[in-house]
Design a protein around this motif. Structure first.
Motif, short mmCIF file in Angstrom:
data_model
loop_
_atom_site.label_atom_id
_atom_site.label_comp_id
_atom_site.label_asym_id
_atom_site.label_seq_id
_atom_site.Cartn_x
_atom_site.Cartn_y
_atom_site.Cartn_z
N ILE A 7 0.98 -1.01 -0.04
CA ILE A 7 0.04 0.02 -0.02
C ILE A 7 0.72 1.25 -0.07
O ILE A 7 1.71 1.14 0.93
CB ILE A 7 -0.83 -0.01 1.16
N HIS A 8 0.63 2.24 -0.87
CA HIS A 8 1.44 3.18 -1.04
C HIS A 8 0.95 4.42 -2.04
O HIS A 8 -0.11 4.16 -2.43
CB HIS A 8 2.89 2.91 -1.60
N GLU A 9 1.64 5.53 -2.20
CA GLU A 9 1.07 6.39 -3.00
C GLU A 9 2.42 6.86 -4.14
O GLU A 9 2.12 8.02 -4.81
CB GLU A 9 0.55 7.57 -2.42
N ASN A 10 3.48 6.41 -3.98
CA ASN A 10 4.64 6.92 -4.80
C ASN A 10 5.36 5.73 -5.35
O ASN A 10 6.06 5.15 -4.73
CB ASN A 10 5.28 7.78 -3.66
N SER A 11 5.11 5.68 -6.64
CA SER A 11 5.94 4.30 -7.23
C SER A 11 7.46 4.42 -7.14
O SER A 11 7.98 3.39 -7.14
CB SER A 11 5.46 4.22 -8.66
N GLU A 12 7.93 5.64 -7.20
CA GLU A 12 9.53 5.62 -7.06
C GLU A 12 9.94 4.98 -5.84
O GLU A 12 10.97 4.53 -5.89
CB GLU A 12 9.81 7.17 -7.32
N THR A 59 2.54 16.53 -1.31
CA THR A 59 3.58 17.46 -2.10
C THR A 59 3.63 16.88 -3.46
O THR A 59 4.18 17.47 -4.23
CB THR A 59 5.11 17.46 -1.42
N ARG A 60 3.14 15.64 -3.81
CA ARG A 60 2.98 15.11 -5.08
C ARG A 60 1.48 14.92 -5.67
O ARG A 60 1.23 14.33 -6.54
CB ARG A 60 3.61 13.71 -4.92
N ASN A 139 4.18 19.88 11.28
CA ASN A 139 3.87 18.77 12.01
C ASN A 139 3.62 17.39 11.42
O ASN A 139 3.97 16.29 11.37
CB ASN A 139 2.50 18.82 12.78
N ARG A 140 2.90 17.75 10.11
CA ARG A 140 2.76 16.60 8.96
C ARG A 140 3.66 17.12 7.93
O ARG A 140 3.29 17.82 7.18
CB ARG A 140 1.33 16.40 8.49
N ALA A 141 4.74 16.20 8.00
CA ALA A 141 6.04 16.79 7.15
C ALA A 141 6.35 15.66 6.06
O ALA A 141 5.61 15.12 5.22
CB ALA A 141 6.97 17.18 8.04
N VAL A 169 -0.16 21.54 6.18
CA VAL A 169 -1.06 20.81 5.45
C VAL A 169 -2.20 20.56 6.47
O VAL A 169 -3.55 20.56 6.20
CB VAL A 169 -0.89 19.38 4.54
N ASP A 170 -1.72 20.47 7.71
CA ASP A 170 -2.79 20.07 8.74
C ASP A 170 -3.03 21.57 9.65
O ASP A 170 -3.65 21.30 10.75
CB ASP A 170 -2.02 18.92 9.71
#
Length: 317
Positions: A7-12, A59-60, A139-141, A169-170
């Motif tokens: 489970i992820h969001e960044n294929s790199e 950020t992506r 905080n959410r970095a 973002v938070d």
């Protein structure tokens, strides 16, 4: 057939892991949760689910990937599936406040930190650091987001009131003591299956890169331990590294069901260690590993294989 679900969001950041899984001939499936659906009335497949969701996903352009992942992890856990770095761990990934409170709970020293929401509150909090260097961070970095070094409250005021201010973002900005390392390096301790794997020395004398993965870059000019410089950092595995803090880290990880993580600390001129980051979506540097002969993603894959075998034995019964 049971599989390993990543489970992820960044294929790199999954490329090296997938290669290792293939080398070991392990069945796996890529679950990229940038978007999608989950039917709460459905039953998830059998297997091992390894979450590599990142705090820096926004950020992506993947603003809500962590929230969607939280829903998916809750669904998996509801059905009793084996989840590596589950919903509790995702909370850690998304909140440095939670990280620091838990570190202190286990007797692990952290830099003095104040959390603030709102520009006026940030400036009020900064008065607590009057007369010394301090930094701000989100905080959410992830990726060193929002990290800036200040030598005065006036400098912070110019930043906060200016156009270059980065809104977290938070909404939570952290103000933190600036810890200077006399030898310009930090240490990142890697853990797999909750156990210490190796320590990585990150040389900050020619710049600083918070993420050791080969695919990472960082645009921040300032970091918690370095001077202004944007050149990539240097990485080297510290052979034979031992320190009492390792045992404390392992106890913290066990108590919070964190199986795979990288924990970073800095040592000041008095020899005091300050821990400032728990990265539950950890990556590894290929050059440092090749020089040492220790390979993080291979060890992760072998760990996932052991967990998959346990699931397969249970299903067969």
């Amino acid at each position: 057939m049971s599989k390993i679900y990543v489970i992820h969001e960044n294929s790199e950041w999954t490329e090296h892991l997938f290669k290792r899984l293939e080398e070991l001939n392990l069945p796996y499936e890529d679950w990229n949760l940038v978007n999608g659906t989950v039917d709460l009335a459905s039953v998830p497949p059998e297997g091992v689910f390894y979450s590599r969701m990142s705090a820096s996903s926004h950020t992506r352009g993947h603003r809500f990937a962590p929230e969607f992942t939280s829903a998916v992890l809750s669904w998996l856990e509801h059905h009793g599936r084996v989840v590596i770095n589950g919903s509790r761990v995702l909370q850690f990934e998304l909140s440095k406040v939670l990280q620091y409170l838990e570190l202190e709970k286990f007797g692990i020293k952290t830099p003095r930190t104040i959390a603030a929401v709102g520009k006026d509150e940030i400036l009020k909090a900064a008065k607590e650091f009057e007369g010394k260097k301090f930094i701000t961070k989100h905080n959410r970095a992830g990726k060193g987001l929002g990290v800036q070094l200040f030598t005065s409250v006036e400098a912070l005021q110019h930043y906060v009131k200016g156009e270059s201010f980065e809104e977290p973002v938070d909404g939570i900005t952290l103000l933190q003591d600036y810890i200077e390392s006399p030898e310009s390096f930090i240490t990142r301790c890697e853990f797999i299956d909750g156990k210490f794997f190796y320590a990585l020395r990150v040389d900050t004398s020619e710049g600083f890169e918070l993420c050791p993965a080969d695919a990472c870059t960082i645009d921040d000019l300032f970091c918690p331990v370095g001077e202004e410089n944007s050149k990539p950092a240097k990485f080297q595995i510290r052979e034979g590294f031992e320190h009492p803090v390792i045992e404390k880290y392992e106890r913290l990880l066990a108590a919070n069901h964190i199986k795979i993580a990288g924990i970073e600390f800095i040592e000041d001129k008095h020899g005091n260690i300050f821990t400032y980051d728990i990265n539950t979506n950890t990556n590894y540097n290929s050059e440092a590993e090749a020089a040492s002969g220790k390979y993080g993603m291979l060890a992760v894959s072998e760990y996932l294989e052991r967990e998959l075998n346990k699931v397969a034995e249970t299903v067969e019964r």
